[in-house]
Scaffold this motif. Sequence first.
Motif, PDB file in Angstrom:
ATOM      1  N   VAL A 194      44.165 -46.058  21.185  1.00 22.78           N
ATOM      2  CA  VAL A 194      45.105 -46.241  20.104  1.00 22.78           C
ATOM      3  C   VAL A 194      46.163 -47.203  20.402  1.00 22.78           C
ATOM      4  O   VAL A 194      46.488 -47.507  21.356  1.00 22.78           O
ATOM      5  N   ASP A 195      46.520 -47.551  19.292  1.00 23.46           N
ATOM      6  CA  ASP A 195      47.229 -48.897  19.193  1.00 23.46           C
ATOM      7  C   ASP A 195      48.619 -48.215  19.872  1.00 23.46           C
ATOM      8  O   ASP A 195      49.105 -47.237  19.573  1.00 23.46           O
ATOM      9  N   GLY A 196      49.175 -49.142  20.775  1.00 26.38           N
ATOM     10  CA  GLY A 196      50.520 -48.822  21.507  1.00 26.38           C
ATOM     11  C   GLY A 196      50.209 -47.982  22.897  1.00 26.38           C
ATOM     12  O   GLY A 196      51.160 -47.641  23.453  1.00 26.38           O
ATOM     13  N   GLY A 197      49.053 -47.769  23.106  1.00 28.75           N
ATOM     14  CA  GLY A 197      48.536 -47.004  24.411  1.00 28.75           C
ATOM     15  C   GLY A 197      48.126 -45.798  24.013  1.00 28.75           C
ATOM     16  O   GLY A 197      48.606 -45.083  23.310  1.00 28.75           O
ATOM     17  N   GLY A 198      46.874 -45.424  25.020  1.00 31.39           N
ATOM     18  CA  GLY A 198      46.420 -44.087  24.635  1.00 31.39           C
ATOM     19  C   GLY A 198      45.213 -43.904  24.253  1.00 31.39           C
ATOM     20  O   GLY A 198      44.478 -44.969  23.860  1.00 31.39           O
ATOM     21  N   ARG A 199      44.641 -42.765  23.908  1.00 33.97           N
ATOM     22  CA  ARG A 199      43.259 -42.630  23.127  1.00 33.97           C
ATOM     23  C   ARG A 199      43.429 -41.273  22.550  1.00 33.97           C
ATOM     24  O   ARG A 199      44.122 -40.263  22.742  1.00 33.97           O
ATOM     25  N   THR A 200      42.277 -41.092  21.621  1.00 35.95           N
ATOM     26  CA  THR A 200      41.954 -40.184  20.985  1.00 35.95           C
ATOM     27  C   THR A 200      40.585 -39.616  20.755  1.00 35.95           C
ATOM     28  O   THR A 200      39.644 -40.420  21.148  1.00 35.95           O
ATOM     29  N   PHE A 201      40.477 -38.333  20.412  1.00 37.05           N
ATOM     30  CA  PHE A 201      39.186 -37.625  20.407  1.00 37.05           C
ATOM     31  C   PHE A 201      39.124 -36.648  19.383  1.00 37.05           C
ATOM     32  O   PHE A 201      40.249 -36.055  19.066  1.00 37.05           O
ATOM     33  N   ALA A 202      38.021 -36.538  18.593  1.00 41.29           N
ATOM     34  CA  ALA A 202      38.002 -35.452  17.597  1.00 41.29           C
ATOM     35  C   ALA A 202      36.637 -34.991  17.616  1.00 41.29           C
ATOM     36  O   ALA A 202      35.511 -35.916  17.385  1.00 41.29           O
ATOM     37  N   GLY A 203      36.204 -33.701  17.733  1.00 38.93           N
ATOM     38  CA  GLY A 203      34.930 -33.261  17.882  1.00 38.93           C
ATOM     39  C   GLY A 203      35.098 -31.716  18.250  1.00 38.93           C
ATOM     40  O   GLY A 203      36.020 -30.926  18.279  1.00 38.93           O
ATOM     41  N   GLN A 204      33.687 -31.058  18.479  1.00 37.90           N
ATOM     42  CA  GLN A 204      33.639 -29.966  18.709  1.00 37.90           C
ATOM     43  C   GLN A 204      33.656 -29.686  20.325  1.00 37.90           C
ATOM     44  O   GLN A 204      33.453 -30.550  21.177  1.00 37.90           O
ATOM     45  N   SER A 205      34.187 -28.591  20.777  1.00 39.49           N
ATOM     46  CA  SER A 205      34.436 -28.216  21.936  1.00 39.49           C
ATOM     47  C   SER A 205      34.326 -26.602  22.334  1.00 39.49           C
ATOM     48  O   SER A 205      34.227 -25.968  21.263  1.00 39.49           O
ATOM     49  N   ASP A 206      34.060 -26.197  23.319  1.00 43.72           N
ATOM     50  CA  ASP A 206      34.325 -24.845  23.685  1.00 43.72           C
ATOM     51  C   ASP A 206      35.496 -24.335  23.396  1.00 43.72           C
ATOM     52  O   ASP A 206      36.684 -25.180  23.589  1.00 43.72           O
ATOM     53  N   ASP A 207      35.712 -23.071  22.640  1.00 43.40           N
ATOM     54  CA  ASP A 207      37.264 -22.672  22.576  1.00 43.40           C
ATOM     55  C   ASP A 207      37.858 -22.448  23.744  1.00 43.40           C
ATOM     56  O   ASP A 207      37.452 -21.182  24.689  1.00 43.40           O
ATOM     57  N   PRO A 208      38.712 -23.133  24.290  1.00 41.02           N
ATOM     58  CA  PRO A 208      39.574 -23.047  25.490  1.00 41.02           C
ATOM     59  C   PRO A 208      40.414 -21.867  25.693  1.00 41.02           C
ATOM     60  O   PRO A 208      40.988 -21.714  26.800  1.00 41.02           O
ATOM     61  N   PHE A 209      40.822 -21.121  24.517  1.00 39.52           N
ATOM     62  CA  PHE A 209      41.494 -19.850  24.761  1.00 39.52           C
ATOM     63  C   PHE A 209      40.724 -18.580  25.272  1.00 39.52           C
ATOM     64  O   PHE A 209      39.748 -18.622  24.795  1.00 39.52           O
ATOM     65  N   PHE A 210      41.440 -17.776  25.965  1.00 40.20           N
ATOM     66  CA  PHE A 210      40.614 -16.758  26.679  1.00 40.20           C
ATOM     67  C   PHE A 210      41.405 -15.647  26.472  1.00 40.20           C
ATOM     68  O   PHE A 210      42.770 -15.706  26.959  1.00 40.20           O
ATOM     69  N   LEU A 211      40.884 -14.498  26.303  1.00 41.50           N
ATOM     70  CA  LEU A 211      41.518 -13.229  26.377  1.00 41.50           C
ATOM     71  C   LEU A 211      40.697 -12.204  25.993  1.00 41.50           C
ATOM     72  O   LEU A 211      39.527 -12.452  25.158  1.00 41.50           O
ATOM     73  N   ASP A 212      40.917 -11.059  25.922  1.00 45.67           N
ATOM     74  CA  ASP A 212      40.229 -10.024  25.576  1.00 45.67           C
ATOM     75  C   ASP A 212      40.930  -9.250  24.073  1.00 45.67           C
ATOM     76  O   ASP A 212      42.205  -8.913  24.132  1.00 45.67           O
ATOM     77  N   LEU A 213      40.295  -9.454  23.022  1.00 43.94           N
ATOM     78  CA  LEU A 213      41.002  -9.088  21.725  1.00 43.94           C
ATOM     79  C   LEU A 213      40.310  -7.608  21.209  1.00 43.94           C
ATOM     80  O   LEU A 213      40.534  -7.529  19.831  1.00 43.94           O
ATOM     81  N   ARG A 214      39.711  -6.855  21.958  1.00 43.38           N
ATOM     82  CA  ARG A 214      38.920  -5.827  21.175  1.00 43.38           C
ATOM     83  C   ARG A 214      39.944  -4.703  21.117  1.00 43.38           C
ATOM     84  O   ARG A 214      40.217  -3.682  21.694  1.00 43.38           O
ATOM     85  N   VAL A 215      40.928  -4.939  20.167  1.00 42.26           N
ATOM     86  CA  VAL A 215      42.026  -3.926  19.783  1.00 42.26           C
ATOM     87  C   VAL A 215      41.979  -3.205  18.528  1.00 42.26           C
ATOM     88  O   VAL A 215      42.688  -2.534  18.039  1.00 42.26           O
ATOM     89  N   PHE A 216      40.593  -3.758  17.746  1.00 41.82           N
ATOM     90  CA  PHE A 216      40.612  -3.110  16.459  1.00 41.82           C
ATOM     91  C   PHE A 216      40.277  -1.711  16.564  1.00 41.82           C
ATOM     92  O   PHE A 216      40.304  -0.827  15.681  1.00 41.82           O
ATOM     93  N   ASP A 217      39.620  -1.136  17.674  1.00 40.47           N
ATOM     94  CA  ASP A 217      39.188   0.244  17.914  1.00 40.47           C
ATOM     95  C   ASP A 217      40.322   1.203  18.350  1.00 40.47           C
ATOM     96  O   ASP A 217      40.405   1.612  19.434  1.00 40.47           O
TER      97      ASP A 217
END
Length: 563
Positions: A196-219
């Motif tokens: 990145v101009d001015g310092g740094g770097r960037t990435f765009a693309g697919q990844s594992d979903d980093p969010f983790f939780l149990d959302l089985r609440v519809f039942d």
Amino acid sequence: MRNQRDRSDVRTIRRSTGCLVAVGLAAGSVFAAGVGPASASSHREAPLTAGDPKIDNTDVYAFVSPDKSDTVTLIGTWIPFEEPNGGPNFYPFQDGAHYDINIDNDGDAVADLTYRWTFTTEDSRGTDTFLYANGPVTSLDDENLLFKQTYTLEKIVDGDVAGATTIASGQAAPSNIGNSTIPNYGKLRTASFETVDGGGRTFAGQSDDPFFLDLRVFDLLYGGNLKKVGTDTLAGYNVNSIALQVPKSALAINGDATKNPVVGIWSSTEKQTMTLTPGQAEASGDYVQVSRLGNPLVNEVVVPAGLKDAFNSIKPETDHTVTPVVEKVLDPELPHLLNAIYKLKIPTTPRNDLVEIYLTGIAKNAPTLDNSTPPIQADLNSQVLNADADAAEFVPSEMLRLNMGVPSAKNPNRLGVIGGDFQGFPNGRRLTDDVIDISLQAVAGAAQSGKIVAPLKDGDKVDVNGQKFGKVFPYLPLPNTMMTNGWKAKQAQMESASAVAAPGASGGPSASDPASSLLGGQAGQSLAGGLGLLFVSGGALVLARGRKLRPGSRAQRPSAQPA
């Protein structure tokens, strides 16, 4: 910068948005406890985003880079519930849409900086093949890769879109469609990182979903039985991620992250109207904001279903104009559900503790809604702590706030601030932060009383992500290639093996399980210690100092002083 507003207007804004955020925290607890409507952090949370996944912003993370302490890493994720084998078109970003990460460094709830990624597709499949790639792909420019997306990254200062500067361009890492086609996906992803101009770097693309939780609440809300929690519902799914690592000075007021260490962060998505003709869809007209996300879990259960799309369309400084939402949050539904189904005591209102955490940021001088003294007497992550911010222009609003002056923890605690680790949520959000359990404790009263809410001590019993996070940029796990049903089978096998290894277990967590020791073990001591530090001796957490702020007043400019 905002124009000067009168005191009554400021008080109205503070009251409205504060309650909104308070209920948002309540929403987090419901997920954790297994009570209430659910998606994930912001996965398919509103009717329009549920029908348009390419623009559905699912999570935002912001943290001091653990391996580069002079930089901050910002991550936004989009397109929820990507089944790894979901071909043949897999999961591209929306062409022409604006994927934004916004920064408010002076506290006026308006973006001082916007980093904008815009994607363009190169689809060479034509009428010859249905395949995403017609042979092994070993590089981003491999001719076998038939579907590619390039992007430009622009930096917009003070909303001046016409004056935006392009600071990077590159090619997004493709969807990981399988080992036969992409035998070394990690190498391919690394090749996609751009400077990145001015310092740094960037990435765009697919990844594992980093969010983790149990959302089985519809039942029927687990049927009021928390023994059913403990499964990471997002395990095995992917998301599309955008990551940016930049120097702290690039985000701070006047480029001085020592005097002005606090920034507010939120992401958003804008797109044009799609005009449909037989076999075609063409974008036209003005850009419209269709998704927005700061703190996790806000729009899921804070806002009634009929207003969720409206919330996604507004900017932080206008939260207070949605009167029905304000009325709803003044008498939140979810704490009553917790009380009705799980017999939990409803914390005393008004919840200024939650307002401070989610609306103003934590500071001794944080402006409360009723001019009372902020209940959390510590200086952590409010923009009022920035020496060069104009406190008279401060507008409470819903956004993720990060004090960049807090160094990375050597051994991060998943419970963040309430676990005694002040680099974690709600001071920014790291990939490893267990925002469900943190929010659960806070909304149930721990942030008010300084004591653990014992009936909820185990949270949702999902304490870590299914895949390990990386130690270097972009820190995100590689995308999954195993179908999600395979992940569920793998989890079941692990649970079965664990049960065999711990005969006599009654179905609850083992003694070595971090969740089981939340109160009685080391983690419990840490959690209690964190709360105690905030509520008993908050003065120990002094990152910056400032005199008491009231609506319309001007705060004394503090200087950052790491504890």
